[in-house]
Design a protein around this motif. Structure first.
Motif, mmCIF file in Angstrom:
data_model
loop_
_atom_site.group_PDB
_atom_site.id
_atom_site.type_symbol
_atom_site.label_atom_id
_atom_site.label_comp_id
_atom_site.label_asym_id
_atom_site.label_seq_id
_atom_site.Cartn_x
_atom_site.Cartn_y
_atom_site.Cartn_z
ATOM 1 N N CYS A 104 0.797 -1.223 0.000
ATOM 2 C CA CYS A 104 0.000 0.000 0.000
ATOM 3 C C CYS A 104 0.833 1.277 0.000
ATOM 4 O O CYS A 104 0.323 2.362 0.303
ATOM 5 C CB CYS A 104 -0.970 0.015 1.183
ATOM 6 S SG CYS A 104 -2.226 -1.275 1.082
ATOM 7 N N SER A 105 2.109 1.170 -0.346
ATOM 8 C CA SER A 105 2.929 2.382 -0.382
ATOM 9 C C SER A 105 2.457 3.331 -1.479
ATOM 10 O O SER A 105 2.551 4.554 -1.337
ATOM 11 C CB SER A 105 4.397 2.013 -0.608
ATOM 12 O OG SER A 105 4.553 1.246 -1.802
ATOM 13 N N GLY A 106 1.951 2.783 -2.575
ATOM 14 C CA GLY A 106 1.443 3.635 -3.636
ATOM 15 C C GLY A 106 0.259 4.467 -3.181
ATOM 16 O O GLY A 106 0.182 5.673 -3.439
ATOM 17 N N LEU A 107 -0.685 3.827 -2.455
ATOM 18 C CA LEU A 107 -1.836 4.563 -1.960
ATOM 19 C C LEU A 107 -1.410 5.609 -0.944
ATOM 20 O O LEU A 107 -1.970 6.708 -0.883
ATOM 21 C CB LEU A 107 -2.839 3.597 -1.339
ATOM 22 C CG LEU A 107 -3.445 2.560 -2.299
ATOM 23 C CD1 LEU A 107 -4.406 1.661 -1.553
ATOM 24 C CD2 LEU A 107 -4.136 3.249 -3.455
ATOM 25 N N GLY A 108 -0.411 5.271 -0.159
ATOM 26 C CA GLY A 108 0.076 6.244 0.816
ATOM 27 C C GLY A 108 0.630 7.474 0.143
ATOM 28 O O GLY A 108 0.415 8.604 0.597
ATOM 29 N N ALA A 109 1.343 7.286 -0.974
ATOM 30 C CA ALA A 109 1.880 8.439 -1.696
ATOM 31 C C ALA A 109 0.774 9.265 -2.332
ATOM 32 O O ALA A 109 0.821 10.493 -2.343
ATOM 33 C CB ALA A 109 2.854 7.966 -2.766
ATOM 34 N N LEU A 110 -0.227 8.592 -2.844
ATOM 35 C CA LEU A 110 -1.314 9.302 -3.508
ATOM 36 C C LEU A 110 -2.166 10.092 -2.521
ATOM 37 O O LEU A 110 -2.567 11.220 -2.789
ATOM 38 C CB LEU A 110 -2.187 8.302 -4.272
ATOM 39 C CG LEU A 110 -3.354 8.901 -5.058
ATOM 40 C CD1 LEU A 110 -2.842 9.778 -6.191
ATOM 41 C CD2 LEU A 110 -4.254 7.800 -5.594
ATOM 42 N N LEU A 111 -2.423 9.512 -1.354
ATOM 43 C CA LEU A 111 -3.349 10.126 -0.404
ATOM 44 C C LEU A 111 -2.656 10.856 0.729
ATOM 45 O O LEU A 111 -3.307 11.438 1.589
ATOM 46 C CB LEU A 111 -4.267 9.048 0.194
ATOM 47 C CG LEU A 111 -5.070 8.235 -0.832
ATOM 48 C CD1 LEU A 111 -5.864 7.149 -0.121
ATOM 49 C CD2 LEU A 111 -5.994 9.140 -1.623
ATOM 50 N N GLY A 112 -1.315 10.841 0.733
ATOM 51 C CA GLY A 112 -0.605 11.440 1.854
ATOM 52 C C GLY A 112 -0.812 12.930 1.954
ATOM 53 O O GLY A 112 -0.764 13.503 3.037
ATOM 54 N N HIS A 156 -1.604 4.248 5.132
ATOM 55 C CA HIS A 156 -2.791 3.640 4.548
ATOM 56 C C HIS A 156 -2.628 2.134 4.387
ATOM 57 O O HIS A 156 -3.191 1.545 3.479
ATOM 58 C CB HIS A 156 -3.086 4.285 3.197
ATOM 59 C CG HIS A 156 -3.468 5.724 3.335
ATOM 60 N ND1 HIS A 156 -4.746 6.138 3.608
ATOM 61 C CD2 HIS A 156 -2.710 6.847 3.279
ATOM 62 C CE1 HIS A 156 -4.781 7.458 3.684
ATOM 63 N NE2 HIS A 156 -3.559 7.910 3.495
ATOM 64 N N THR A 157 -1.848 1.521 5.233
ATOM 65 C CA THR A 157 -1.636 0.091 5.142
ATOM 66 C C THR A 157 -2.964 -0.646 5.228
ATOM 67 O O THR A 157 -3.759 -0.424 6.143
ATOM 68 C CB THR A 157 -0.708 -0.382 6.278
ATOM 69 O OG1 THR A 157 0.507 0.353 6.200
ATOM 70 C CG2 THR A 157 -0.449 -1.865 6.165
ATOM 71 N N GLY A 158 -3.210 -1.505 4.237
ATOM 72 C CA GLY A 158 -4.406 -2.332 4.264
ATOM 73 C C GLY A 158 -5.657 -1.631 3.795
ATOM 74 O O GLY A 158 -6.748 -2.165 3.955
ATOM 75 N N ALA A 160 4.645 0.441 -11.599
ATOM 76 C CA ALA A 160 5.684 0.223 -10.597
ATOM 77 C C ALA A 160 5.150 0.286 -9.173
ATOM 78 O O ALA A 160 5.920 0.190 -8.218
ATOM 79 C CB ALA A 160 6.809 1.254 -10.770
ATOM 80 N N TRP A 161 3.837 0.468 -8.980
ATOM 81 C CA TRP A 161 3.256 0.429 -7.640
ATOM 82 C C TRP A 161 3.280 -0.995 -7.088
ATOM 83 O O TRP A 161 3.382 -1.976 -7.838
ATOM 84 C CB TRP A 161 1.798 0.905 -7.699
ATOM 85 C CG TRP A 161 1.652 2.387 -7.478
ATOM 86 C CD1 TRP A 161 2.622 3.322 -7.519
ATOM 87 C CD2 TRP A 161 0.423 3.072 -7.196
ATOM 88 N NE1 TRP A 161 2.095 4.568 -7.274
ATOM 89 C CE2 TRP A 161 0.761 4.443 -7.072
ATOM 90 C CE3 TRP A 161 -0.895 2.672 -7.030
ATOM 91 C CZ2 TRP A 161 -0.192 5.415 -6.784
ATOM 92 C CZ3 TRP A 161 -1.847 3.642 -6.753
ATOM 93 C CH2 TRP A 161 -1.498 4.997 -6.628
ATOM 94 N N ASP A 162 3.135 -1.087 -5.787
ATOM 95 C CA ASP A 162 2.987 -2.403 -5.166
ATOM 96 C C ASP A 162 1.667 -3.027 -5.605
ATOM 97 O O ASP A 162 0.738 -2.337 -6.046
ATOM 98 C CB ASP A 162 3.039 -2.269 -3.641
ATOM 99 C CG ASP A 162 1.908 -1.399 -3.120
ATOM 100 O OD1 ASP A 162 0.893 -1.954 -2.673
ATOM 101 O OD2 ASP A 162 2.027 -0.149 -3.207
ATOM 102 N N ALA A 163 1.569 -4.342 -5.480
ATOM 103 C CA ALA A 163 0.418 -5.069 -6.011
ATOM 104 C C ALA A 163 -0.895 -4.618 -5.373
ATOM 105 O O ALA A 163 -1.914 -4.460 -6.059
ATOM 106 C CB ALA A 163 0.620 -6.571 -5.807
ATOM 107 N N ALA A 164 -0.905 -4.398 -4.064
ATOM 108 C CA ALA A 164 -2.143 -4.003 -3.384
ATOM 109 C C ALA A 164 -2.621 -2.638 -3.873
ATOM 110 O O ALA A 164 -3.816 -2.423 -4.110
ATOM 111 C CB ALA A 164 -1.924 -3.985 -1.874
ATOM 112 N N SER A 165 -1.688 -1.716 -4.041
ATOM 113 C CA SER A 165 -2.066 -0.383 -4.519
ATOM 114 C C SER A 165 -2.575 -0.449 -5.950
ATOM 115 O O SER A 165 -3.538 0.239 -6.315
ATOM 116 C CB SER A 165 -0.872 0.567 -4.424
ATOM 117 O OG SER A 165 -0.498 0.792 -3.081
#
Length: 744
Positions: A79-87, A99-101, A129-134
């Motif tokens: 979820c690092s991708g979502l963290g970057a997008l929503l940070g 935003h883990t999980g 290049a995002w992580d799979a969950a993101s």
């Protein structure tokens, strides 16, 4: 990964009008309150980021923008991708909690909160290049927007597989005009751009804007202006190659080993030919790769991450830069060991005349091979093996370079000889010999029908003029290099022969005359060819004095009996001594019996036409065409077809003339010879003026004239105008025919 709500306005985007219009449609729908999604898919360097930034800048004043750029180093962090997008929210709010999980549904809710009723544009660069969950959450959210959603997603990816099912726009390389315009802007203020250097930069970049910027930015003003030779390879592409190589890190070791072998195996092949599948099978087996894996990978690319493709007996990389990226990414020891392994296998095949048992002998294991050794070359080794040994060399090697040069002769194809001579140039220790070998490689590329490669190689020779010899080198420090230019006149000769087929023929005439003077003391054959080329250029330009001058210079150079009769006969005919000229031309025609000399047969055809012996002209043209088809060179095919088509036209064989001229037109386009295309269009216009629809005659006539004008092809222009006038007469328009013919 970095979020941003303020994106700087990009520079002008060349050649992307259609893509920008597509983005405008997406943004227009978003401003009306309707959401959507679009994926921009392209290999690195084609402008995905620039288009994303253009869209973000265009929308910034209309509504909020969320912009995130992926960082490959974080792709293993869930979820690092979502963290970057929503940070950071679109209004610049403080970073939110991790935003883990986060679930896809939760992502959609957060985006609606960010939108706050306004039209929200979500841009994610390098989303693959995002992580799979993101990636999964982003794909889910991007499929949801529609009418009334007020959220649009714009994603950029290396290929469309990561977000299959979403609307995808695949970016193509820039067209020639757009790439040329971008290069002009990039080099503005540098002091000038040499035409040959321009052609080489455009060829090397292949329509990739980032490569164009990288290469042009690393060359010096003297290199751009053609005052000093270009380096090989051109610098500035490291970032693009590194981006291509990123996907290698996720592949298994055996896949990376096979890709390295495939990339290395292309080095002794003509550009674009790929690698031999059987050679790769043997190399992979020798390198310890499982046979089952090799069979799958070399049959349909299975297990190679989609990087290899099979076409008949050849294996190709899916993208032209992928092979270079593989070689660039590999450690030197592994790359050198791959070349040594291939050299060993090619040597064994050459000794036996065919492939040996793939399990026969041991070689150093590829993954752990030590630094490559330098092996003294002998001409007895197969040419391909010598090229592979040259690729494994770590620096200049006079013996290996000499071996390559000695081996690069018939019966090897011109393209193979060009590749070998280019490698010999790279191994040469001094600038004069290096330039001479690059010029020799350029000549072979020209004969192979590859003018862009020939110009690329010429750009490495530096300036070559009749009154400016290269600076002498210190033969004490570089014993393999003579103190003076070992091949004066060779580079101008190749320049002139290229211009004869694809440039202003007046320029070709002057350059070839100068080249002949430089070549005469040491290269008798090329000096004759240069003077014959200068005469042909003058003939194409309708320059009778220039034609006669070249023939008079030819008289000062000893020639075989057939060529001397041709020279004397054509000179006599043009000077009004018709009877004497016909006697000499008949002797030339009688002596043209060598089926292995297509150039002599083409001259015999010209002599026959001057004599009015149309049947003999057809026979000579047919024999010349057969000789070129049998032994080449490919560069001569358009001329052989043109001569035969014109003779057939004079003989009234219009169907044959059209068939040969159309084939010649295709050959001229394939081998980059627009001047030949103009001549062939003129022949086709003449054929259509007799037996074809008027619109066909008009189309070929206009094509001939448009090509003839810029390059001074007076002969082609005259024939095309004559054809149009004949069509006018056939249609009952004598006034228009007279208006066309009067200036002639």
């Amino acid at each position: 990964m970095t979020p941003s709500t303020t994106v700087r306005s990009p520079l002008r985007l060349y050649g992307r009008d259609d893509e920008l219009a597509t983005l405008d449609k997406l943004l227009a729908l978003l401003r009306r309150g309707d959401g959507g999604a679009l994926v921009l898919a392209a290999p690195p360097g084609l402008g995905r980021t620039a288009l994303l930034r253009a869209a973000a800048e265009a929308h910034r004043d209309r509504g909020p923008v969320l912009y995130a750029t992926a960082a490959p180093a974080e792709r293993t962090v869930p979820c690092s991708g979502l963290g970057a997008l929503l940070g950071v929210g679109p209004s610049g709010a403080s970073p939110a909690a991790p935003h883990t999980g986060i679930t896809p549904a939760a992502l959609a809710r957060r985006l609606r909160e960010f939108a706050d009723g306004g039209p929200l544009l979500v841009c994610v660069d390098d989303a693959h290049a995002w992580d799979a969950a993101s990636r999964a959450a982003l794909a889910f959210a991007a499929r949801g927007p529609g009418t009334g959603s007020r959220i649009a997603f714009l994603l950029s990816v290396a290929d469309g597989t990561a977000f299959a099912g979403l609307p995808t726009l695949h970016l193509a390389p820039l067209g020639e005009g757009a790439a040329s315009g971008l290069l002009d802007r990039l080099t503005a203020g540098t002091g000038g751009l040499d035409p040959v250097v321009r052609a080489e930069i455009l060829r090397e970049a292949g329509g990739n804007p980032r490569l164009l910027a990288g290469i042009s930015g690393r060359l010096t003003p003297d290199q751009l202006a053609g005052r000093t030779p270009l380096p090989w390879p051109l610098p500035g592409g490291e970032a693009v190659l590194a981006a291509h190589a990123e996907r290698l890190d996720d592949l298994p070791d055996r896949t990376r080993t096979l890709l390295l072998l495939a990339a290395a195996a292309q080095e002794h092949e003509p550009e674009g030919a790929g690698a031999d599948a059987l050679l790769l099978l043997r190399a992979g087996t020798r390198g310890g790769l499982p046979r089952a894996f090799l069979d799958r990978a070399l049959s349909d690319g299975s297990g190679t991450g989609g990087m290899l493709q099979r076409a008949g007996s050849r294996v190709h990389f899916g993208h032209r830069l992928a092979a270079r990226a593989v070689l660039h990414h590999a450690p030197w020891a592994r790359r050198s060991a791959a070349h040594e392994l291939l050299a060993t296998l090619l040597t064994e095949s050459g000794d036996r005349g065919g492939p040996d048992d793939v399990h026969a002998r041991d070689v150093p294991d590829l993954p752990d091979a030590p630094e490559a050794r330098t092996t003294a070359a002998t001409p007895a080794l197969p040419l391909a093996a010598l090229v592979q040994r040259a690729c494994a060399a770590s620096g200049p090697d006079a013996a290996l370079a000499a071996g390559l040069e000695a081996a690069a002769v018939a019966p090897f194809a011109h393209a193979a000889r060009s590749a070998a001579l280019a490698r010999a140039a790279l191994l040469s220790g001094g600038p004069a010999l290096r330039a001479a070998r690059f010029a020799a490689a350029a000549e072979q590329a020209r004969l192979a029908g590859d003018p862009p490669l020939a110009r690329s190689l010429l750009a490495r020779t530096g300036p070559r003029t009749a009154d400016a010899a290269p600076a002498p080198v210190d033969s004490a420090t570089t014993p393999d290099v003579p103190a003076t230019d070992p091949a004066p006149g060779l580079a101008p000769y190749v320049h002139g022969m290229l211009a004869l087929r694809s440039g202003p023929v007046a320029d070709a005439h002057e350059v070839l005359l100068a080249a002949a003077a430089l070549l005469a003391p040491h290269d008798h054959r090329r000096a004759l060819d240069a003077l014959l080329g200068a005469a042909e250029a003058a003939w194409a330009a309708g320059d009778a004095p220039g034609y006669l001058d070249a023939l008079k210079r030819l008289a000062r150079t000893p020639a075989d009996e057939g060529l001397e009769h041709y020279r004397a006969g054509m000179s006599a005919v043009l000077e009004g001594r018709t009877a004497e000229g016909h006697i000499r031309l008949r002797r030339c025609l009688a002596l043209a019996g060598d089926p292995g000399d297509p150039a002599a047969l083409l001259r015999a055809g010209v002599a026959a036409l001057a004599l009015g012996d149309i049947a003999a002209a057809c026979r000579a043209g047919a024999r010349a065409l057969a000789a070129v088809r049998t032994a080449g060179p490919d560069a001569l095919l358009p001329q052989a077809l043109e001569h035969l088509a014109y003779a057939e036209l004079r003989a009234g064989r219009h169907a044959g003339a059209r068939a040969h001229a159309l084939e010649g037109l295709h050959a001229a386009r394939r081998t980059g010879q627009p001047n030949s295309s103009a001549h062939l269009h003129a022949v086709l216009a003449l054929a259509a003026s007799v037996e074809g629809p008027a619109e066909v005659c008009a189309a070929h006539g206009e094509a001939a004239l448009s090509g003839a004008g810029p390059h001074g092809l007076a002969q082609a222009a005259t024939l095309a105008t004559w054809a149009r006038a004949r069509a006018d007469l056939a249609a009952g328009r004598p006034g228009e025919a007279a208006a066309r013919l009067a200036p002639l």
